[in-house]
Structures are given as structure tokens and as C-alpha cells.
Write an enzyme that holds these catalytic residues in place. Sequence first.
Site, PDB file in Angstrom:
ATOM      1  N   PHE A  45      53.333  69.852  60.610  1.00 25.27           N
ATOM      2  CA  PHE A  45      54.424  70.736  61.027  1.00 25.27           C
ATOM      3  C   PHE A  45      55.601  70.665  60.040  1.00 25.27           C
ATOM      4  CE2 PHE A  45      58.347  70.317  63.843  1.00 25.27           C
ATOM      5  CZ  PHE A  45      58.747  71.638  63.671  1.00 25.27           C
ATOM      6  N   TYR A 103      46.731  57.336  43.020  1.00 21.94           N
ATOM      7  CA  TYR A 103      47.144  57.185  41.624  1.00 21.94           C
ATOM      8  C   TYR A 103      47.422  58.551  41.011  1.00 21.94           C
ATOM      9  CZ  TYR A 103      45.459  52.482  42.365  1.00 21.94           C
ATOM     10  OH  TYR A 103      45.287  51.220  42.876  1.00 21.94           O
ATOM     11  N   LYS A 105      48.484  51.330  60.923  1.00 18.58           N
ATOM     12  CA  LYS A 105      48.025  51.254  59.521  1.00 18.58           C
ATOM     13  C   LYS A 105      48.627  52.389  58.702  1.00 18.58           C
ATOM     14  CE  LYS A 105      43.486  49.105  60.038  1.00 18.58           C
ATOM     15  NZ  LYS A 105      42.043  49.376  60.046  1.00 18.58           N
ATOM     16  N   THR A 106      48.687  53.589  59.288  1.00 16.09           N
ATOM     17  CA  THR A 106      49.227  54.738  58.542  1.00 16.09           C
ATOM     18  C   THR A 106      50.688  54.483  58.181  1.00 16.09           C
ATOM     19  OG1 THR A 106      47.684  56.285  59.526  1.00 16.09           O
ATOM     20  CG2 THR A 106      49.714  57.218  58.671  1.00 16.09           C
ATOM     21  N   GLY A 111      54.404  51.454  46.377  1.00 14.90           N
ATOM     22  CA  GLY A 111      53.717  50.973  45.165  1.00 14.90           C
ATOM     23  C   GLY A 111      53.687  52.073  44.112  1.00 14.90           C
ATOM     24  N   ALA A 152      60.097  59.316  56.218  1.00 15.54           N
ATOM     25  CA  ALA A 152      60.393  60.054  57.453  1.00 15.54           C
ATOM     26  C   ALA A 152      60.328  59.039  58.594  1.00 15.54           C
ATOM     27  CB  ALA A 152      59.373  61.173  57.667  1.00 15.54           C
ATOM     28  N   TYR A 184      53.710  53.389  67.327  1.00 16.73           N
ATOM     29  CA  TYR A 184      54.504  54.342  66.537  1.00 16.73           C
ATOM     30  C   TYR A 184      55.863  53.740  66.191  1.00 16.73           C
ATOM     31  CZ  TYR A 184      56.791  58.812  65.326  1.00 16.73           C
ATOM     32  OH  TYR A 184      57.470  59.830  64.696  1.00 16.73           O
ATOM     33  N   GLN A 204      64.107  43.960  46.345  1.00 16.36           N
ATOM     34  CA  GLN A 204      63.327  43.075  45.470  1.00 16.36           C
ATOM     35  C   GLN A 204      62.909  43.754  44.169  1.00 16.36           C
ATOM     36  OE1 GLN A 204      60.798  41.142  48.610  1.00 16.36           O
ATOM     37  NE2 GLN A 204      59.631  40.555  46.788  1.00 16.36           N
TER      38      GLN A 204
END
Length: 309
Positions: free
Chosen positions: A12, A63, A90-91, A101, A113, A144, A161
Site C-alpha cells: 500500500f 547485493y 524475522k522480517t 548492512g 518505516a 509486530y 557504531q
Amino acid sequence: MKRILVTGGAGFIGSHLCEKLLDLGNEVICLDNYFTGSKQNIIHLLDNHCFEMIRHDITMPVYIEVDEIYNLACPASPVHYQYNGIKTIKTSVMGAINTLGLAKRTKSKVLLASTSEIYGDPQVHPQPESYWGNVNTLGPRACYDEGKRCAETLFMNYHVQNKVRIKIARIFNTYGPRMNTNDGRVVSNFIVQALKGEAITIFGDGTHTRSFQYIDDLINGIIRLMATPDTFTGPVNIGNPNEVSVGELAKIIISMTGSKSEIVYLPLPEDDPKQRQPDIALARRELDWEPIVDLETGLKKTIEYFRSV
Ligand SMILES: NC(=O)c1ccc[n+]([C@@H]2O[C@H](COP(=O)([O-])OP(=O)(O)OC[C@H]3O[C@@H](n4cnc5c(N)ncnc54)[C@H](O)[C@@H]3O)[C@@H](O)[C@H]2O)c1
């Protein structure tokens, strides 16, 4: 011309963001696994030579060479994020690590977001960014809320860092064309029910409140946030402070659609926040931004969209 990656770009918010970034003259790479997004949302962009689509899951590294990253990939409605809570975590977490990264390697700017859900069921009202929130770590919404909280922490750690240039947007309830018809979000639910003449289902007694922001305002807000000096990381609330009760919203939608739907009341789900209103003083000051689309105008456009699909 910048090359910009939008993860969750077929969803969306992502599809509107891709559209706007292309309009502004950028090259856009949209990455999505199509869990809650769809090709339909971006089909009109596919023959634009500045637009590319990658079917990819953000829990795996990516990548490519980019200048900016908007990390939006994550199901956003309870019915979808609770479908596989582990995958949702995980997402958020792996997705943050992978986009950070990539930002570190390519020296690109990266925006998260994040969400007003990190405030949980707030005990401070309205919610300023300094409020730490009230989240049940074990409840049905935690996959969530805690996923996003951890993503914010990862963003700040990569910034401190590794000097990665980050931006954290805490997005409040947003609505507009291309919301999923069946994901249980209140605006789309009410409009679809009203247009079909079905009963409008309110969870709770209708007195709990939300502050609804139209999609165009949000897109302008996050693009402005991305453009702030590197010293400004956020988090910053992006939302519309105009608070309305869910009962009132139902009545407005019934009247605007001319529907004969009646309202039925069902039990409020566990941990559902009772009130929500962003304090947007920081966004006004740092982004020179505030929402300009009022509820009636935004609902009119959204109702037109749902009539057409
Ligand atoms: N809509 C809101 O009111 C709101 C409020 C606060 C925060 N947000 C955040 O904004 C972002 C976009 O939300 P939305 O409303 O557009 O939801 P959406 O579900 O329409 O979009 C999410 C997109 O991410 C994709 N996606 C999900 N998991 C993925 C994965 N593992 N790999 C790649 N792609 C994946 C989906 O297929 C979809 O296209 C989300 O991160 C959400 O948490 C939205």
C-alpha cells in the site's frame, strides 16, 4: 538522479512511494516478496525505464548499488502479521540487519518505516517521541510491535557504531487507495462493508480513538525526513493529530457512501490500544511538515478507489 531502493514497494504505502520518487526524477528499485503486496499495485510503473522490480525476501541479504533505501517491507495489519508471527519478527529484525548492512557497504542513507505501535497501549496522550511506550511483550501484537522496536534499536546501533546515516519514521494509521480490501484495517473494512451494504463491525463500544492520516501526507513526510541533514536521525512521528473515535468514523463513512448498513458491536481484541494521537511538534520543526488532507477529502478519494475495484 538518485537510485533508490524501496523494500515492500509493492504494498500500500510502498507503491505510492515508488510512484512519487519516480515523479521526482529518481531511479527506483522496488523489492517485494508479494506477501501482502501485489503486482497490481505497481503494474502501471512496470514500463517506466527508471523502475525495476525484484521479487525477493528481505530476510535474505541483497547485493545492489543504491544511494537511498526506504525499508518498508513488513505486513502491517494484525490479520497478516499474526498469520506467522515468527516470520513477522524475522522480517523486521533480519530486514533491518540486511538493509543496514547494504547501507553500510554502499554508504547510502536508510529510512525505517517504524510505527506508532511501538507506543503500545499508551499511557501518555498524545504520544511524543520521548515516550517509551507500553507494550505487552507476550501478547498477540508483540511480534509486530517488538519487531519494530528491535529494528529501531538496530538502526540506532548501526548509526552510533558504524556511522550509517539513518532516519526513523514512526508512522501513525495511514489510509488511502490500494489498501488491501481484506486485511481488517478499520478504514478499508468500514468502506468495503458500507459499499456492500453489509453490517459495519466495530470492535469494542466505538469510543476508542485513532488519528487517520491520508497517504499523500505520509509520503511527503517521509521524503522530507530522508532529505534532512545527516545529523537528524529521528525517531519522528509522522501522523495526523486529528483524533476521531471509531464509532464516529463509522457514521462518517455510512453518510459519505449513502449506505444503509447498520452498526454491530463485537468484543475488542486483546491489547488493542484505546487511544492514539501523534504529537507532531518535532516533524513541524525539523521537517517543516504537517498533514494537509482533511479526513473528508481523504475518505472521498479512498471511497472512489474502493468503488472502482
Ligand atoms: N499503513 C499504516 O498505517 C502503517 C502504520 C505504521 C507503520 N507502517 C509500516 O509501513 C510499512 C508498509 O506498510 P503498508 O501499510 O504499506 O503494508 P503492506 O502490507 O501493504 O505492505 C508491506 C509490503 O511488504 C512486503 N513484504 C512483507 N514481508 C516481506 C519480506 N519478508 N520481504 C519482502 N517484502 C515483504 C509485502 O508483500 C507488502 O508489499 C510497513 O513496514 C508497516 O509496518 C504502516
